[in-house]
Each structure stands twice: as structure tokens, then as C-alpha cells.
Design a protein around this motif. Structure first.
Motif, mmCIF file in Angstrom:
data_model
loop_
_atom_site.group_PDB
_atom_site.id
_atom_site.type_symbol
_atom_site.label_atom_id
_atom_site.label_comp_id
_atom_site.label_asym_id
_atom_site.label_seq_id
_atom_site.Cartn_x
_atom_site.Cartn_y
_atom_site.Cartn_z
ATOM 1 N N VAL A 27 0.845 -1.206 0.000
ATOM 2 C CA VAL A 27 0.000 0.000 0.000
ATOM 3 C C VAL A 27 0.875 1.249 0.000
ATOM 4 N N ARG A 28 0.589 2.129 -0.957
ATOM 5 C CA ARG A 28 1.286 3.409 -1.048
ATOM 6 C C ARG A 28 0.243 4.406 -1.553
ATOM 7 N N ARG A 29 -0.582 4.887 -0.623
ATOM 8 C CA ARG A 29 -1.758 5.694 -0.949
ATOM 9 C C ARG A 29 -1.435 7.160 -0.722
ATOM 10 N N GLU A 30 -1.424 7.939 -1.781
ATOM 11 C CA GLU A 30 -1.064 9.353 -1.624
ATOM 12 C C GLU A 30 -2.144 10.102 -0.841
ATOM 13 N N ILE A 31 -1.723 11.018 0.015
ATOM 14 C CA ILE A 31 -2.650 11.799 0.828
ATOM 15 C C ILE A 31 -3.063 13.029 0.022
ATOM 16 N N GLY A 32 -4.380 13.173 -0.178
ATOM 17 C CA GLY A 32 -4.891 14.189 -1.093
ATOM 18 C C GLY A 32 -4.275 15.576 -0.932
ATOM 19 N N ALA A 33 -4.311 16.097 0.283
ATOM 20 C CA ALA A 33 -3.870 17.481 0.491
ATOM 21 C C ALA A 33 -2.369 17.586 0.739
ATOM 22 N N SER A 41 2.046 0.884 3.831
ATOM 23 C CA SER A 41 2.071 -0.369 4.590
ATOM 24 C C SER A 41 3.529 -0.631 4.997
ATOM 25 N N ILE A 42 3.716 -1.557 5.913
ATOM 26 C CA ILE A 42 5.045 -1.703 6.519
ATOM 27 C C ILE A 42 6.146 -1.980 5.487
ATOM 28 N N ASP A 43 5.829 -2.838 4.498
ATOM 29 C CA ASP A 43 6.856 -3.135 3.476
ATOM 30 C C ASP A 43 7.275 -1.882 2.716
ATOM 31 N N GLN A 44 6.294 -1.020 2.406
ATOM 32 C CA GLN A 44 6.583 0.220 1.685
ATOM 33 C C GLN A 44 7.289 1.235 2.594
ATOM 34 N N LEU A 45 6.890 1.224 3.843
ATOM 35 C CA LEU A 45 7.510 2.118 4.830
ATOM 36 C C LEU A 45 9.013 1.839 4.940
ATOM 37 N N VAL A 46 9.343 0.566 4.926
ATOM 38 C CA VAL A 46 10.753 0.182 5.032
ATOM 39 C C VAL A 46 11.538 0.723 3.836
ATOM 40 N N ASN A 80 1.699 -5.697 19.487
ATOM 41 C CA ASN A 80 1.681 -6.060 18.073
ATOM 42 C C ASN A 80 0.925 -5.040 17.245
ATOM 43 N N GLY A 81 0.826 -3.826 17.748
ATOM 44 C CA GLY A 81 0.148 -2.739 17.036
ATOM 45 C C GLY A 81 0.917 -2.348 15.781
ATOM 46 N N ILE A 82 0.296 -1.504 14.998
ATOM 47 C CA ILE A 82 0.863 -1.149 13.699
ATOM 48 C C ILE A 82 2.223 -0.439 13.839
ATOM 49 N N VAL A 83 2.317 0.475 14.800
ATOM 50 C CA VAL A 83 3.581 1.208 14.959
ATOM 51 C C VAL A 83 4.667 0.283 15.537
ATOM 52 N N GLN A 84 4.273 -0.549 16.500
ATOM 53 C CA GLN A 84 5.240 -1.461 17.110
ATOM 54 C C GLN A 84 5.832 -2.395 16.052
ATOM 55 N N ARG A 85 4.973 -2.919 15.163
ATOM 56 C CA ARG A 85 5.473 -3.808 14.104
ATOM 57 C C ARG A 85 6.335 -3.034 13.115
ATOM 58 N N ALA A 86 5.925 -1.807 12.843
ATOM 59 C CA ALA A 86 6.695 -0.973 11.904
ATOM 60 C C ALA A 86 8.102 -0.695 12.446
ATOM 61 N N ILE A 87 8.183 -0.393 13.733
ATOM 62 C CA ILE A 87 9.501 -0.113 14.333
ATOM 63 C C ILE A 87 10.408 -1.327 14.165
ATOM 64 N N ILE A 90 11.616 -1.709 10.550
ATOM 65 C CA ILE A 90 12.637 -0.716 10.162
ATOM 66 C C ILE A 90 13.974 -1.072 10.808
ATOM 67 N N ARG A 91 13.893 -1.399 12.110
ATOM 68 C CA ARG A 91 15.103 -1.775 12.854
ATOM 69 C C ARG A 91 15.870 -2.892 12.151
ATOM 70 N N LYS A 92 15.098 -3.848 11.653
ATOM 71 C CA LYS A 92 15.698 -5.030 11.030
ATOM 72 C C LYS A 92 16.299 -4.695 9.662
ATOM 73 N N GLU A 93 15.616 -3.852 8.903
ATOM 74 C CA GLU A 93 15.989 -3.662 7.490
ATOM 75 C C GLU A 93 16.847 -2.428 7.222
ATOM 76 N N VAL A 94 16.680 -1.386 8.052
ATOM 77 C CA VAL A 94 17.389 -0.130 7.759
ATOM 78 C C VAL A 94 18.300 0.216 8.931
ATOM 79 N N HIS A 95 19.584 0.051 8.729
ATOM 80 C CA HIS A 95 20.494 0.255 9.864
ATOM 81 C C HIS A 95 20.848 1.719 10.053
ATOM 82 N N GLY A 96 20.838 2.123 11.318
ATOM 83 C CA GLY A 96 21.308 3.462 11.646
ATOM 84 C C GLY A 96 20.293 4.568 11.445
ATOM 85 N N LEU A 97 19.047 4.229 11.168
ATOM 86 C CA LEU A 97 18.046 5.292 11.034
ATOM 87 C C LEU A 97 17.428 5.590 12.398
#
Ligand code: PBG
Length: 307
Positions: A27-33, A41-46, A80-87, A90-97
Motif C-alpha cells: 500500500v502506497r496511498r497518496e494523501i490528497g492534500a 504499509s510496513i513493506d513500503q515504509l521500510v 503487536n500494534g501497527i507502529v510497534q510492528r513498523a519499528i 525498520i530496525r531489522k531492514e534499515v540500519h542506523g536510522l
């Protein structure tokens, strides 16, 4: 020569990009305004975070859109909330952010208010427990900094106590200390699907007319243990960023909020203003006023411009 004598400089490491994470995959849904900003979605966020990292941007701040909302904001403090899973992703895939999390309930409550509703009003003290639990679960998932944006009284202390009691005394708190009840949050509420279903936020956010009260709010948050403080929105409150800079020797952040971003984008899209120059001039004014950290939806284009 102008460059030699320039007093205020911008650099990507002082920017923080707000990101919205939603359920699903691909999911990569552009925000209108908010052109160029997406519900991810988490995969896209990463993927987005990897780009942010490669641009040398200082960090991201995460906002969550949960699968479902309820009266108790249970999605906010779910391990297991959305932000907790996202963190964790990111931690796993993107080092040093650097990962900052926004700590609030309005995205998770069915009514869209930032806390527990009792007798038609937000109940400050019950809400503190939710905020403390949410902060702890973010820290457990790997957040570097937690940033409470709810404006309940006493929340910094409640969060600090909970983090310390559970071995997270090294996780700093960035307090949205002077947060005004602002019309400029409009586009964000579309992005985060967090508009209040009744009433408004004026019983917990500040009156735009009150500068002295803003200093008092900052002072209280520092006394409660905030490590860094924020003024929000940014451009309509440059005077308060400056005053805070002169008074308090702590890192100061300013949030160039959704409406500030959208105004520039809308005018630029109409051919009424030059987008790049407006972006740089607005960010320069915020840094000149005294902010060392700028939360901005321009983080990527500004980093590219400065690059
Ligand atoms: C959550 C929160 C809001 C923003 C950041 N955290 C919205 C609100 O208080 O209604 C606004 C950010 C923006 O407009 O970009 N409480």
C-alpha cells in the motif's frame, strides 16, 4: 561571498520526516492534500525509510493507522500494534536510522480524541496510563525517542516513570510541549484519519493567543523530565521558538505541520509561488528562529536540494 557570510544554514541531519503507516501490503496511498506524502504499509515504509537514510535525513517520526479503533485506544499500546510492528521492521531492514514515535491516542480512539472520554470530556489521568503503556511498548519495539503529542498534563512524568521502571531509562522524551489548537493540522487529520468526531481539542491543546502560557508548558515538561521540547506549528509561532531558544538550554524542535506544507504546495501547484524557494525560505526561517530540529514534510525534497 553571500555563502561565506550566511548566518543560518540548513542540513539534512536536522530534518525529521513524519511517516504514516497503515495495514496491508504493497500500500502506497497518496494523501490528497499532501502531495508526495503517503499512507504506507510496513513493506513500503521500510523502502521509504531506506531512502530517508540514504539522503542523510536526521530521522523519521511514525504515526499509525490501526486496523480498528475503539473507546480504549487499545491499538496504541498493543505490542503487536501497527507502529510497534513498523519499528521492528525498520530496525531489522534499515540500519542506523533514528526512529521517533509519536505517542498519542487520537489515531486509535473511535471518537478521535486524544484520550479516554468520561462524561463527555477527556479524562486526563486515565489517559496518562495509556500514554505510559504506549511509550513503553514503543521503546520495547526499538524506538530511539518517544514524542508525546497529546498535551495531557503530567504525561512526561508518567512516561518517564514507566520507562525507567522497565529498564528504558536511556530512551529520551521529546515533548510536544507547546502545541497549539491549530487549524493547520487539517490535512494531517485526513492523513492519520484522526479528526475528532465531536467537539475539538481546545480543552487540551493551547490557545494560539497565549505565548506566556507556552513558556510555562515548556518549563513544566522539562521539570517532569523531558529531554527535548517542541513548538508546534512552526511558522505561525516563530516568536515562541525564539523565546524558548533564549530561555531553555535543551534541544528545541519545531514542527512545520501539514497545513503549512499544504499551503505552499497548493500555491505552487497553482503557479502562484515557487515551491523550492518557498520550501527553503520557510525552513530557513524556522531554523533562524532557533529550532535545531525541524519536523517537516519537505525533508526529502529539501535534503535533495541541499545535497
Ligand atoms: C496527534 C498529532 C497531530 C499532529 C501531530 N500529532 C494532530 C492533532 O493534534 O490534531 C499534527 C501534525 C500535522 O498537522 O502535520 N495528536
Amino acid at each position: 561571498m553571500r555563502s561565506l557570510v550566511r548566518e543560518t544554514r540548513l542540513y539534512p541531519a536536522q530534518f525529521v520526516l513524519p511517516l504514516f503507516v497503515c495495514p496491508g501490503e504493497g500500500v502506497r496511498r497518496e494523501i490528497g492534500a499532501m502531495p508526495g506524502n503517503f499512507q504506507l504499509s510496513i513493506d513500503q515504509l521500510v523502502l521509504e525509510c531506506a531512502e530517508v537514510r540514504s539522503l542523510g535525513i536526521g530521522g523519521v517520526i511514525l504515526f499509525g493507522l490501526p486496523e480498528s479503533k475503539d473507546e480504549m485506544a487499545s491499538g496504541a499500546y498493543d505490542d503487536n500494534g501497527i507502529v510497534q510492528r513498523a519499528i521492528r521492521a525498520i530496525r531489522k531492514e534499515v540500519h542506523g536510522l533514528l526512529i521517533i514515535t509519536d505517542v498519542c491516542n487520537c489515531e486509535y480512539t473511535s471518537h478521535g480524541h486524544c484520550g479516554y472520554i468520561k462524561n463527555g470530556d477527556v479524562d486526563n489521568d486515565t489517559t496518562l496510563q495509556w500514554l505510559a503503556r504506549t511509550s513503553l511498548s514503543h521503546a520495547r519495539a526499538g524506538a530511539d525517542i518517544v514524542a508525546p503529542s497529546d498535551m495531557m498534563d503530567g504525561r512526561v512524568w508518567a512516561i518517564r516513570k514507566e520507562l525507567d521502571a522497565n529498564g528504558y531509562e536511556k530512551v529520551p522524551i521529546l515533548a510536544y510541549a507547546a502545541k497549539f489548537a491549530s487549524v493547520f493540522y487539517g490535512p494531517f487529520r485526513e492523513a492519520a484519519e484522526s479528526a475528532p468526531q465531536f467537539g475539538d481539542r481546545r480543552s487540551y491543546q493551547m490557545d494560539p493567543a497565549n505565548g506566556r502560557e507556552a513558556m510555562r508548558e515548556i518549563e513544566l515538561d522539562l521539570q517532569e523530565g523531558a529531554d527535548m521540547i517542541m513548538v508546534k506549528p512552526a511558522m505561525p509561532y516563530l516568536d515562541l521558538i525564539r523565546e524558548a531558544r533564549d530561555r531553555f538550554d535543551v534541544p528545541i524542535a519545531a514542527y512545520q505541520v501539514s497545513g503549512e506544507f499544504s499551503m505552499i504546495m497548493a500555491a505552487a501547484r497553482n503557479g502562484w509561488i515557487d515551491q523550492e524557494r518557498a520550501m527553503i525560505e520557510s525552513l530557513t526561517s524556522i531554523v533562524r528562529a532557533g529550532a535545531g530540529i525541524v519536523l517537516t514534510y519537505f525533508a526529502k525534497p529539501a535534503a535533495k536540494f541541499l545535497g
